[in-house]
Design a protein around this motif. Structure first.
Motif, PDB file in Angstrom:
ATOM      1  N   SER B  42       5.181   6.036  -1.301  1.00 26.78           N
ATOM      2  CA  SER B  42       4.229   6.824  -0.519  1.00 26.78           C
ATOM      3  C   SER B  42       4.897   7.391   0.731  1.00 26.78           C
ATOM      4  CB  SER B  42       3.042   5.948  -0.108  1.00 26.78           C
ATOM      5  OG  SER B  42       3.462   5.013   0.873  1.00 26.78           O
ATOM      6  N   GLU B  43       4.264   8.435   1.275  1.00 32.95           N
ATOM      7  CA  GLU B  43       4.741   9.022   2.534  1.00 32.95           C
ATOM      8  C   GLU B  43       4.780   7.962   3.629  1.00 32.95           C
ATOM      9  OE1 GLU B  43       5.903  12.063   3.643  1.00 32.95           O
ATOM     10  OE2 GLU B  43       6.163  12.304   1.474  1.00 32.95           O
ATOM     11  N   LEU B  44       3.709   7.132   3.624  1.00 32.48           N
ATOM     12  CA  LEU B  44       3.623   6.098   4.667  1.00 32.48           C
ATOM     13  C   LEU B  44       4.785   5.098   4.546  1.00 32.48           C
ATOM     14  CD1 LEU B  44       1.986   4.976   7.040  1.00 32.48           C
ATOM     15  CD2 LEU B  44       0.625   3.648   5.412  1.00 32.48           C
ATOM     16  N   LEU B  45       5.158   4.752   3.307  1.00 31.01           N
ATOM     17  CA  LEU B  45       6.282   3.829   3.114  1.00 31.01           C
ATOM     18  C   LEU B  45       7.584   4.463   3.602  1.00 31.01           C
ATOM     19  CD1 LEU B  45       7.680   1.280   2.022  1.00 31.01           C
ATOM     20  CD2 LEU B  45       7.696   2.325  -0.248  1.00 31.01           C
ATOM     21  N   LEU B  46       7.815   5.717   3.222  1.00 31.32           N
ATOM     22  CA  LEU B  46       9.062   6.389   3.612  1.00 31.32           C
ATOM     23  C   LEU B  46       9.165   6.530   5.130  1.00 31.32           C
ATOM     24  CD1 LEU B  46       9.140   9.148   0.842  1.00 31.32           C
ATOM     25  CD2 LEU B  46      10.515   7.062   0.945  1.00 31.32           C
ATOM     26  N   LYS B  47       8.003   6.750   5.748  1.00 33.87           N
ATOM     27  CA  LYS B  47       7.991   6.901   7.210  1.00 33.87           C
ATOM     28  C   LYS B  47       8.152   5.536   7.894  1.00 33.87           C
ATOM     29  CE  LYS B  47       4.506   7.727  10.581  1.00 33.87           C
ATOM     30  NZ  LYS B  47       3.050   7.744  10.667  1.00 33.87           N
ATOM     31  N   HIS B  52      15.438   1.379   4.282  1.00 31.82           N
ATOM     32  CA  HIS B  52      15.505   0.764   2.945  1.00 31.82           C
ATOM     33  C   HIS B  52      14.487   1.352   1.966  1.00 31.82           C
ATOM     34  CE1 HIS B  52      18.250  -2.084   4.663  1.00 31.82           C
ATOM     35  NE2 HIS B  52      17.356  -2.568   5.482  1.00 31.82           N
ATOM     36  N   LYS B  53      13.420   1.962   2.502  1.00 34.25           N
ATOM     37  CA  LYS B  53      12.373   2.572   1.662  1.00 34.25           C
ATOM     38  C   LYS B  53      11.776   1.546   0.692  1.00 34.25           C
ATOM     39  CE  LYS B  53      14.801   7.029   1.863  1.00 34.25           C
ATOM     40  NZ  LYS B  53      16.002   6.571   2.613  1.00 34.25           N
ATOM     41  N   LYS B  54      11.606   0.321   1.169  1.00 34.66           N
ATOM     42  CA  LYS B  54      11.159  -0.760   0.282  1.00 34.66           C
ATOM     43  C   LYS B  54       9.938  -1.467   0.846  1.00 34.66           C
ATOM     44  CE  LYS B  54      15.500  -2.092  -1.916  1.00 34.66           C
ATOM     45  NZ  LYS B  54      16.622  -3.027  -1.859  1.00 34.66           N
ATOM     46  N   ILE B  55       9.130  -1.986  -0.081  1.00 33.41           N
ATOM     47  CA  ILE B  55       8.049  -2.885   0.310  1.00 33.41           C
ATOM     48  C   ILE B  55       8.633  -4.290   0.384  1.00 33.41           C
ATOM     49  CG2 ILE B  55       6.132  -1.542  -0.585  1.00 33.41           C
ATOM     50  CD1 ILE B  55       6.342  -3.295  -3.165  1.00 33.41           C
ATOM     51  N   PRO B  56       7.974  -5.175   1.154  1.00 32.98           N
ATOM     52  CA  PRO B  56       6.771  -4.988   1.952  1.00 32.98           C
ATOM     53  C   PRO B  56       7.066  -4.396   3.331  1.00 32.98           C
ATOM     54  CG  PRO B  56       7.530  -7.244   2.153  1.00 32.98           C
ATOM     55  CD  PRO B  56       8.481  -6.571   1.201  1.00 32.98           C
ATOM     56  N   ILE B  59       2.286  -3.220   8.863  1.00 33.03           N
ATOM     57  CA  ILE B  59       2.044  -2.283   9.959  1.00 33.03           C
ATOM     58  C   ILE B  59       1.024  -2.916  10.896  1.00 33.03           C
ATOM     59  CG2 ILE B  59       1.408   0.079  10.583  1.00 33.03           C
ATOM     60  CD1 ILE B  59       2.217   0.960   7.799  1.00 33.03           C
ATOM     61  N   HIS B  60       1.489  -3.269  12.071  1.00 35.21           N
ATOM     62  CA  HIS B  60       0.642  -3.959  13.047  1.00 35.21           C
ATOM     63  C   HIS B  60       0.356  -2.973  14.176  1.00 35.21           C
ATOM     64  CE1 HIS B  60       0.086  -7.523  16.033  1.00 35.21           C
ATOM     65  NE2 HIS B  60      -1.052  -7.040  15.615  1.00 35.21           N
ATOM     66  N   GLY B  61      -0.879  -2.489  14.228  1.00 30.95           N
ATOM     67  CA  GLY B  61      -1.171  -1.382  15.144  1.00 30.95           C
ATOM     68  C   GLY B  61      -0.427  -0.169  14.617  1.00 30.95           C
ATOM     69  N   ASP B  62       0.491   0.367  15.408  1.00 32.85           N
ATOM     70  CA  ASP B  62       1.298   1.485  14.911  1.00 32.85           C
ATOM     71  C   ASP B  62       2.751   1.070  14.688  1.00 32.85           C
ATOM     72  OD1 ASP B  62       1.962   1.065  17.509  1.00 32.85           O
ATOM     73  OD2 ASP B  62       1.875   3.161  18.137  1.00 32.85           O
ATOM     74  N   LYS B  63       2.993  -0.239  14.698  1.00 30.17           N
ATOM     75  CA  LYS B  63       4.381  -0.718  14.595  1.00 30.17           C
ATOM     76  C   LYS B  63       4.698  -1.259  13.200  1.00 30.17           C
ATOM     77  CE  LYS B  63       4.910  -1.871  19.449  1.00 30.17           C
ATOM     78  NZ  LYS B  63       4.851  -2.933  20.451  1.00 30.17           N
ATOM     79  N   PRO B  64       5.670  -0.671  12.524  1.00 32.03           N
ATOM     80  CA  PRO B  64       6.049  -1.188  11.214  1.00 32.03           C
ATOM     81  C   PRO B  64       7.090  -2.310  11.333  1.00 32.03           C
ATOM     82  CG  PRO B  64       7.211   0.872  11.655  1.00 32.03           C
ATOM     83  CD  PRO B  64       6.412   0.553  12.895  1.00 32.03           C
ATOM     84  N   VAL B  65       6.897  -3.358  10.556  1.00 29.40           N
ATOM     85  CA  VAL B  65       7.885  -4.446  10.482  1.00 29.40           C
ATOM     86  C   VAL B  65       8.310  -4.559   9.022  1.00 29.40           C
ATOM     87  CG1 VAL B  65       8.388  -6.852  11.057  1.00 29.40           C
ATOM     88  CG2 VAL B  65       6.611  -5.637  12.329  1.00 29.40           C
ATOM     89  N   CYS B  66       9.622  -4.556   8.791  1.00 31.10           N
ATOM     90  CA  CYS B  66      10.152  -4.528   7.420  1.00 31.10           C
ATOM     91  C   CYS B  66      10.917  -5.808   7.094  1.00 31.10           C
ATOM     92  CB  CYS B  66      11.094  -3.333   7.256  1.00 31.10           C
ATOM     93  SG  CYS B  66      10.366  -1.770   7.763  1.00 31.10           S
TER      94      CYS B  66
END
Lengths: 226, 226
Positions: B42-47, B52-56, B59-66
């Protein structure tokens, strides 16, 4: 603070060992350095890290701690006084862990590829990939440092230690292959950071000199061809 | 505690995603699960995870943690109330991190090998190596659990989550290949632990059913042959 029951099993050319040395220096922990000889594994190493049989191993009292980044975290938690290696903000800590893993899982294999690649063309292609990998880290520097001196902000932190210990080998590669990996055009933030990192009190005298690493690299090459 | 600004980008068959789900369950954090479709990003994943473009991705608030294990640590630090995922003792924490890295760097590649190996003989050899890898973890269980129910002692901790999420795929492999990977002779501790882990409140309903994983595995095989 003097701590007499801390031993570090290592070897001076290893960036992984250097990580632990810098973390111990930052916390002003005295330790005994037990040098592993190239090509051999001591009984103590085999007993202390039976799963991977690799340096570094920190032996604290009678407890062995293995894997450089795990040791750095252990040092920060055990000797919680003095400069913090981890930021107190969980998101900043997660960012540090993410980029430290990027160094180990992406950048270091890219560095290995530059050594393994055979022929000038393949070697140059490998160096280009490594340069691209470093540009990604340039972006990370902007985000993590927030305009300050280090990835960790005003002081050296986890990611500074994780990546900084690669600088010796990066410089050696630049000299050996006559390439420029960090430059003012594509990685200006990292160039400035590298200068500050290498002249930091906790780092000085820890990272091996380029000439010495070049000697080691030549020995690797000779052994690989033998 | 209800937390409305937590989203998890994932897919149900992924053990890495399951790790995050269990950590969130342990802390009683409500979250929105955004399912990534197999074979697309998804666009959201790529952004959110451009490196790495990988799950999981959490997204906490607007902060992504990979990166699953980094997310688990983040969850423990941000929501520090409730059950602790990390032990307070730094040495126990280091042991947990060491064995979690063993799961990711050794056991999971061994599991991948059992899938990739071609021919019955190569496949059986790959399963033997995996069994040996599990026996090593049996020893770790004895050391980490100190006679208690979980790697984390009385309650589920970091290593329970890291390894526990492989159980779905281990069971699917056992069924598909008619092998026994965990048994009462060589890994009695892990057999008991697996039962307790899977019936834990935070885990129930999270690990995929074996039959569903077998369907996925068949789809992988078909795609690989196409």
């Amino acid at each position: 603070m003097a701590t007499s029951d801390v031993k570090l099993l290592g070897a001076w050319p290893s960036p992984f060992v250097n990580r632990v040395q810098i973390a111990l220096n930052l916390k002003s922990i005295k330790y005994e350095f037990l040098e592993e000889q190239y090509g051999t594994k001591s009984e103590l190493l085999l007993k202390s890290n039976p799963v991977h049989k690799k340096i570094p191993v920190l032996i604290h009292g009678d407890k062995p701690v293995c894997e450089s980044l795990i040791i750095v975290q252990y040092i920060d938690e055990v000797w919680s006084f003095g400069p913090s290696i981890f930021p107190s903000d969980p998101y900043d800590a997660a960012l540090g862990r993410f980029w430290a893993a990027y160094v180990d899982d992406k950048l270091l294999p890219m560095m290995m590829e530059t050594r393994k690649a055979e022929g000038v063309e393949a070697k140059m292609a490998a160096f280009e990939r490594l340069k691209e990998g470093l540009v990604v880290l340039e972006d990370a520097f902007a985000k993590c440092s927030k305009g300050k001196d280090f990835f960790g902000g005003d002081s050296i932190g986890y990611l500074d230690i994780a990546f900084g210990c690669c600088l010796g080998w990066i410089k050696a590669s630049e000299k050996m292959m006559e390439v420029v990996l960090l430059d003012e055009t594509k990685t200006p933030g990292l160039v400035g950071w590298a200068g500050r990192f290498c002249s930091h009190e906790a780092v000085k005298g820890t990272l091996p000199e380029t000439e010495k690493l070049l000697e080691i690299a030549k020995r690797f090459q000779t052994n690989a061809k033998a």
